[in-house]
Design an enzyme around this catalytic site. Sequence first.
Site: not given
Ligand code: JAH
Length: 254
Positions: A90, A117, A155, A170
């Site tokens: 994230p 985490e 794709r 697209d």
């Molecule tokens: C959650 C490791 N937006 C995408 C995304 C990518 C990875 C993770 N969460 C959201 C994630 C927990 C542990 C990665």
Amino acid sequence: MIRFDVFTILPDVMESYLAASMVGRARLGGQVVIGLHNVRDYTHDRHRTTDDTPYGGGGGMVMKPEPIFEAVESVLGEDFGQVPIVLLSPQGRVFTQATAREWSRQPRLALICGRYEGVDERVRGHLATDEVSIGDYVLTGGELPALVVIDSIVRLLPGVLGDAGGPDDDSHAHGLLEYPHYTRPPNYRGWGIPEVLLSGDHARIAAWRRDQSLLRTSRRRPDLLDAADLTPEERDRLSTRARGADEPADAPSS
Ligand code: JAH
């Protein structure tokens, strides 16, 4: 041909999606090779430990660096240093169609999926070459984002979609949202389709579709317009014109 190497503690979960769909067909057709590598196989302890408590406390678990480094180094071998090593997180920059297009020209990509985490910061700082997010929400791991990245790239590969129009037609191909699509029946529960689509006038249809894409983008995703591929006339019209409803007409057409 493109090769993906995915590093995960849930390779079976990924395989079930990757065996199906257009991606599964591309693998059978030899346009794509996907190596799924269980990070747990690169542990050395009796319990095959992939995670541990965070230094500094605070609860939760963090993925240990050693099995991830050893898995990636062992699998990439001589290609290490040449191949983008992507961490799904994230905290990464947002993955877009532009990145999908760039990565579709690579011969090989490595994808690291964290869980819990997340991964020890040294994976981010000293192993990954790229860090991407598929959107601003938290998941339980990087596996779904890795599938999204793979799907969006596969794709785009020549011969995979196998359909006229294809990826160039697209949403996002021209930086605009897609125009409305219709198929039979021409009247469904009293809801018709735009008359122009039955006209047989291909120039008028193309103009209508372009107009719908422009209107829909300006109403729903005005943020996309800056980077969109528009003529000066289209830009002028969008800035002056009242932006009417982009919803399809619902008058019965037959
Ligand atoms: C959650 C490791 N937006 C995408 C995304 C990518 C990875 C993770 N969460 C959201 C994630 C927990 C542990 C990665």
